[in-house]
Design an enzyme around this catalytic site. Structure first.
Site, short mmCIF file in Angstrom:
data_model
loop_
_atom_site.label_atom_id
_atom_site.label_comp_id
_atom_site.label_asym_id
_atom_site.label_seq_id
_atom_site.Cartn_x
_atom_site.Cartn_y
_atom_site.Cartn_z
N HIS A 141 0.73 -0.96 -0.08
CA HIS A 141 0.47 -0.02 -0.35
C HIS A 141 1.23 1.21 -0.02
O HIS A 141 0.71 2.18 -0.44
CB HIS A 141 -1.16 0.11 1.37
CG HIS A 141 -1.74 1.17 1.05
ND1 HIS A 141 -3.03 1.12 0.95
CD2 HIS A 141 -1.46 2.49 1.71
CE1 HIS A 141 -3.00 2.52 1.69
NE2 HIS A 141 -2.25 3.50 2.27
N GLU A 142 1.56 1.40 1.04
CA GLU A 142 3.15 2.34 0.74
C GLU A 142 4.11 2.33 -0.22
O GLU A 142 3.63 3.95 -0.73
CB GLU A 142 3.64 2.83 2.08
CG GLU A 142 2.75 1.77 3.78
CD GLU A 142 1.92 3.52 3.94
OE1 GLU A 142 1.77 4.30 3.08
OE2 GLU A 142 0.53 3.00 4.43
N GLU B 260 -6.06 6.82 -1.07
CA GLU B 260 -6.06 5.98 0.04
C GLU B 260 -6.89 5.07 -1.30
O GLU B 260 -6.08 3.80 -0.89
CB GLU B 260 -6.57 6.44 1.08
CG GLU B 260 -6.04 7.27 2.53
CD GLU B 260 -4.51 6.66 2.28
OE1 GLU B 260 -4.25 5.60 2.93
OE2 GLU B 260 -3.42 7.82 2.07
N HIS C 7 1.63 4.51 -2.64
CA HIS C 7 1.57 5.76 -2.89
C HIS C 7 2.86 5.99 -3.89
O HIS C 7 2.83 7.52 -4.55
CB HIS C 7 2.10 6.32 -1.19
CG HIS C 7 0.02 6.13 -0.79
ND1 HIS C 7 -0.43 7.01 -1.17
CD2 HIS C 7 -0.05 5.69 0.51
CE1 HIS C 7 -1.49 6.67 -0.74
NE2 HIS C 7 -1.67 6.84 0.57
#
Length: 299
Positions: A142-143, A214, A146
């Site tokens: 997930h990070e 997100e 980003h």
């Protein structure tokens, strides 16, 4: 990102585009009004905006790491964490970011950096202790999403007119008085009112974009790992883990809420409209749909 045939969300992409367009239109109106009432040329205003944007853009990673108390660690200090990130970066075709650890029991993680080549991923010791390895990988993916999506750049571009509006509000209130328009209304009052309205509306729109980012990062994690169910269980564990942390410790981390994978105040008292993250149940539902598309079991 790999496995792009899964998890496509045209509705999310359209909402992001429309929100960005509304924000851009708001800023055009803001700039047009300021040019008409202020005795400053285009160049000084552009210089102010660019200077603020450059400062935020080039210092974002350093400021975020320092504000969170994160310590960049070597491979020798955190071999498993480095190995996970290296493997995920290879799968996502990304350069390896700096790896940092935050010594706190609050389970969380964040990514920062102006580009994939100038980025960092930080995890807390609380997250590392609470999650299984596959769940940690889901969080890290997930990070990294980003970073791949250049979200720091996007949010910087989205917010620097809002920063200007905030500054002009303070300057206008500080330097009250000044010239008057033909209608007799003080110029400073016009600037303050326009800046307040612009700041308030842009605050809502920027947070809307943040929530969409997100969702996009969750989807990116599912595509990279091919196992969205692990991110689903990680999000649930992080949220439930927050309930065991003393409120004092959570308040100390609130300044990093916009960066964290889940804010320390899981239930927003101001409602979803003002939240930086989507509600947990909506994120789980979106990941569940992707898992079903992939034919993955839902745990």
């Amino acid at each position: 990102m790999k496995r792009k045939s899964y998890g496509r969300d045209a509705g999310l992409s359209l909402r992001m585009l429309l929100t960005g367009g509304m924000l851009g239109l708001l800023y055009v109106v803001f700039a047009a009004i300021l040019f008409s009432v202020l005795n400053v040329g285009l160049l000084p205003m552009v210089l102010i905006i660019v200077a603020m944007a450059f400062f935020q853009y080039f210092t974002s990673d350093k400021l975020a790491l320092k504000a969170s108390g994160a310590k960049v660690v070597s491979r020798e200090e955190a071999p498993q964490l480095h190995e996970m990130i290296e493997r995920l970066c290879a799968m996502a075709d990304l350069p390896k970011p700096r790896v940092a650890v935050i010594d706190t029991d609050v389970p969380n993680a964040f990514a920062t950096g102006r580009s994939p080549k100038h980025s960092a991923v930080a995890v807390t010791t609380g997250l590392w202790r609470r999650l299984e390895p596959r769940e940690v990988e889901g969080v890290l993916a997930h990070e990294l999403s980003h970073i791949a999506n250049r979200d720091v750049l996007i949010m910087t571009l989205a917010s620097f007119f809002a920063m200007l509006a905030g500054l002009l509000t303070r300057w206008g209130m500080f330097f009250g008085g000044g010239d008057r328009r033909d209608s007799g209304v003080p110029v400073w009052l016009v600037v303050v009112v326009v800046s307040i309205v612009t700041y308030a509306l842009s605050f809502i729109l920027i947070r809307t974009i943040s929530r969409y980012r997100e969702f996009a990062a969750d989807r990116g994690a599912a595509l990279v790992t091919g196992a969205p169910e692990y991110l689903m269980s990680a999000l649930q564990k992080i949220a439930s883990g927050m309930a065991t942390i003393p409120q004092r410790d959570l308040r100390e981390e609130e300044a990093m809420n916009a960066f964290f994978i889940i804010p320390t105040s899981v239930k927003s008292t101001m409602g979803e409209l003002f939240a930086t993250h989507p509600p947990l149940e909506k994120r789980i539902a979106a990941l569940s749909r992707i898992a079903q598309e992939m034919g993955r079991p839902i745990r």
